[in-house]
Design a protein around this motif. Sequence first.
Motif, PDB file in Angstrom:
ATOM      1  N   THR A   8      64.212  56.549 -15.444  1.00 58.40           N
ATOM      2  CA  THR A   8      64.474  57.766 -16.550  1.00 58.40           C
ATOM      3  C   THR A   8      63.961  58.939 -15.837  1.00 58.40           C
ATOM      4  O   THR A   8      63.300  59.011 -14.855  1.00 58.40           O
ATOM      5  N   SER A   9      64.304  60.227 -16.541  1.00 62.64           N
ATOM      6  CA  SER A   9      63.788  61.480 -16.157  1.00 62.64           C
ATOM      7  C   SER A   9      62.244  61.414 -16.129  1.00 62.64           C
ATOM      8  O   SER A   9      61.533  62.273 -15.297  1.00 62.64           O
ATOM      9  N   TYR A  10      61.478  60.851 -17.047  1.00 60.16           N
ATOM     10  CA  TYR A  10      60.180  60.737 -17.023  1.00 60.16           C
ATOM     11  C   TYR A  10      59.678  60.092 -16.124  1.00 60.16           C
ATOM     12  O   TYR A  10      58.517  60.172 -15.575  1.00 60.16           O
ATOM     13  N   ASP A  11      60.232  58.826 -15.618  1.00 60.39           N
ATOM     14  CA  ASP A  11      59.600  58.193 -14.412  1.00 60.39           C
ATOM     15  C   ASP A  11      59.700  59.004 -13.104  1.00 60.39           C
ATOM     16  O   ASP A  11      58.760  59.019 -12.560  1.00 60.39           O
ATOM     17  N   VAL A  12      60.748  59.837 -13.160  1.00 61.36           N
ATOM     18  CA  VAL A  12      60.979  60.388 -11.917  1.00 61.36           C
ATOM     19  C   VAL A  12      59.911  61.794 -12.015  1.00 61.36           C
ATOM     20  O   VAL A  12      59.212  61.952 -10.820  1.00 61.36           O
ATOM     21  N   ALA A  13      59.587  62.293 -12.963  1.00 59.50           N
ATOM     22  CA  ALA A  13      58.637  63.248 -13.379  1.00 59.50           C
ATOM     23  C   ALA A  13      57.304  62.709 -12.984  1.00 59.50           C
ATOM     24  O   ALA A  13      56.302  63.554 -12.081  1.00 59.50           O
ATOM     25  N   GLN A  20      58.543  66.574 -17.101  1.00 61.52           N
ATOM     26  CA  GLN A  20      59.977  66.017 -17.180  1.00 61.52           C
ATOM     27  C   GLN A  20      61.131  67.561 -17.505  1.00 61.52           C
ATOM     28  O   GLN A  20      62.398  67.157 -17.019  1.00 61.52           O
ATOM     29  N   SER A  21      60.526  68.385 -17.797  1.00 63.92           N
ATOM     30  CA  SER A  21      61.497  69.542 -17.828  1.00 63.92           C
ATOM     31  C   SER A  21      62.002  70.137 -16.634  1.00 63.92           C
ATOM     32  O   SER A  21      63.106  70.599 -16.372  1.00 63.92           O
TER      33      SER A  21
END
Length: 335
Positions: A8-13, A20-21
Amino acid sequence: MYKNKKVTSYDVAREAGVSQSAVSRVFRPGLSVSKKTRDKVMATANKMGYRPNAIARMLITKQSGMVAVIVSSRANENYPEVLSQVSKQLAARNKRVLLFTLDDAAGVDDLFEQIWTFQVDGVIALAAHFESQRLAQFEQHKVPVVLYNRNVPDASTNTVCCNHEQGIKQLLAELKLNNPQSYLVLSGPVDSDVANERREIALDLLKKSGEKNVQVLYGDYTYQSGRDCIAQWLKKNPAPDAVVCSNDTMAIGVIDEIRENHNIHIPNDMSVVGFDGIASSFWQSYQITTIKQPVEQLVKAAVDMLIEHIENADSPPEARVLTGTLIKGNSVKRS
């Protein structure tokens, strides 16, 4: 760690050490983000195999990212070029094409239902005829629509169009240099807005200039209909001095029929003009006098107009008219 689950984008962040933004901004074209952050996020996303979820993005932005492009099954031969340009220019605006073909009026209800179901952001109608009440349905569903290369006088709709009147004036002026005494107008189908407009403009201009020997036949834009129309005419009538074709494809059909089956020389015995400027009209064996439509500029105007109305729903309807280029070929006799 992420081998057996969807990244997810949270994992990447978390992995990249950013918010995340920030990840969202990197994957949403047009949003501001520094080069350092973009490079870090992209490197991390590639390493982890992350790609943004289009459905999730749609829920956030309230846009599907899709534009319906409607093409008639009787579209002109320059429409592959038009479609290519539409797809290219929409992709540059982060939109994708959802292509629909329309065979006849009987299929309109089903086509519209599919458009509403896919919740497209907007519609570009390339070669499809819609009555005003049909066009009103787009407004009711709050789906902006742009009509490509056609006008609908009794409807308040976004349109992008080649200047047919100016183009036909130029074509008739070329024909009149040789003072033809008889004209045959080969129109496209009666359910085509473009064919109707071009035919009526030609007939009106010829009438105003005092031409009395003007006849009309109807084809369907195809090569074969050009051949059939001129063959049908010549069975009972002498060859006209000038043939005004609704498009280049019909003009090519006329030229081939005359060459193969009739003792008539083009342009010495008969002049032929077309419209559109398709690639084959410039081939050595045809070199048709025609109007080349500014396809790239027309498509850009249509896409720009549609995006404007997607982003600003209250924008008033627009009509843009662009000028074509007269191509002086070898299909018109010059004294």
